[in-house]
Enzyme design. Sequence first.
Site, PDB file in Angstrom:
ATOM      1  N   LEU A 173      14.271  24.124  -2.118  1.00 15.36           N
ATOM      2  CA  LEU A 173      14.526  22.679  -2.104  1.00 15.36           C
ATOM      3  C   LEU A 173      13.355  21.964  -1.431  1.00 15.36           C
ATOM      4  O   LEU A 173      13.071  22.192  -0.247  1.00 15.36           O
ATOM      5  CB  LEU A 173      15.832  22.380  -1.355  1.00 15.36           C
TER       6      LEU A 173
ATOM      7  N   GLY B   2      18.166  32.555   2.603  1.00 14.74           N
ATOM      8  CA  GLY B   2      17.906  32.011   3.929  1.00 14.74           C
ATOM      9  C   GLY B   2      17.324  30.621   3.820  1.00 14.74           C
ATOM     10  O   GLY B   2      16.647  30.300   2.838  1.00 14.74           O
ATOM     11  N   GLY B   3      17.583  29.783   4.832  1.00 18.28           N
ATOM     12  CA  GLY B   3      17.060  28.416   4.801  1.00 18.28           C
ATOM     13  C   GLY B   3      17.502  27.700   3.540  1.00 18.28           C
ATOM     14  O   GLY B   3      18.685  27.657   3.208  1.00 18.28           O
ATOM     15  N   ASP B   4      16.541  27.156   2.812  1.00 19.90           N
ATOM     16  CA  ASP B   4      16.837  26.435   1.570  1.00 19.90           C
ATOM     17  C   ASP B   4      16.354  27.217   0.348  1.00 19.90           C
ATOM     18  O   ASP B   4      16.073  26.634  -0.695  1.00 19.90           O
ATOM     19  CB  ASP B   4      16.199  25.047   1.602  1.00 19.90           C
ATOM     20  N   GLU B   5      16.248  28.533   0.477  1.00 21.12           N
ATOM     21  CA  GLU B   5      15.790  29.380  -0.620  1.00 21.12           C
ATOM     22  C   GLU B   5      16.965  30.070  -1.310  1.00 21.12           C
ATOM     23  O   GLU B   5      17.808  30.694  -0.654  1.00 21.12           O
ATOM     24  CB  GLU B   5      14.805  30.439  -0.109  1.00 21.12           C
TER      25      GLU B   5
END
Length: 457
Positions: free
Chosen positions: A327, A367-370
Amino acid sequence: MNTDSYKTLSNYIDLLLDAICVVDERGCFEFVSAGAERVFGYTPSEMLGRPMIELVHPEDRERTLQVASEINAGVIKVDFENRYIHKNGQIVHLLWSARWSQSDQRRVAVARDITRIKQDEARQQALYAISEAAFATEDLLALYRSIHQIIVRLMPAQHFAIALQDNEHSMLHFPYSTIEPTSGGIDITQLCSEVIRRGETLLVTADNHTGQSSVLRKIAAETGGLGLYWLGMPLKSHQAVVGALALHNDANKIVYSSAEIDVLEFVSTQVALAIERKRMLARLQYLALYDSLTGLPNRELFHDRMQSALARMRREPGKLALLYLDLDKFKLVNDECGHSEGDKLLQQAAQRIRACLRETDTVARFGGDEFVILLEHIDGDNVAAQIAEKIRLGLQLPFTLTDSQQHILPSIGVALFPCHGTDEQQLLRLADTAMYEVKKDGGNAVRFADQCNVLPG
């Protein structure tokens, strides 16, 4: 044997606690001792002339008639067990010794009540079976089915349900039930809620609802008490009530004895512990394989599915696609709106991505926005391109957060098996590289690993 002989004999055998019975060749009671009333509940006068088989438990009648036929043929029985129905409707377990008197053409038998022994055995067997099921069953549903089978071996139940309470929201749900919502003239949700609230066993019948709570009186009044015979039992674990068991039986059939209820109350504690243990294990397994924020598979589960998919593709040649999605400028949402708002955005993004996929596809959060997406059994590059574009357009719509609307655009890289790569690490690396190339060019696009197909935003 004449009447005077029976009278003389009965003066002695009436002192015995066991029941002495004489049955004629038609199978009718001709003599019973005073001990029969303790065993069967009927007085001797109520039993005389009555067919023996009428008092036998329906499930044991065929077997009992077979053994009676063997005894009549001269076989001596010293250890035959069967069940009778007591006058009060409860089940009685009996151990018989019997033989045929050729001279009198009568069957003479001694019956000993072994109900307590059988109940103790059943309790121990149930505890062992519940403990074994807690470890051996594959999932919660299998455990619930095993519990059902274990309990119906302890006591009769035409219908059975397990109700569990959601600790966070105090909501009651039925993960296992063979009961219709209003089966047997009662709302089992009301019954189980009342059992959990009170933390005690409730037996609801047509004639015992007086003095009960207003909820149970209302239940009985609404049905007129017809066919009403329900047993609700709390599931207690470490002093907390986690749910309830509900059993329904026809009021005209076998009733529940206080001894049976006591056994089930003892067993129900083990049931609660088994369910709690299985739920905790299921939760741990879920956390090990799924992302707690979005509910999507995590890296570990994605790896397993990717390896399985590659193995299938090698056995049955075909194509699959791996999409790597990031994102764009998501960090700004966290910085400006806070991490809780960022979490809401990620949850919504996960739902949108999932809505764009087929049932056979997998989307995982790395993880995160992945996010990484596995598309199996695609006919060609165009299928992967169409799905990737569908995802991109879906994520372009504004995200509604608590106090604002945010626009977040995706960068998507695509790698195909087998033309771009033939193993998981290679495909991930190529898709990741393609995704970063999109981000370098401003984002909001789909790019294939060979950079020969770009769909601009």
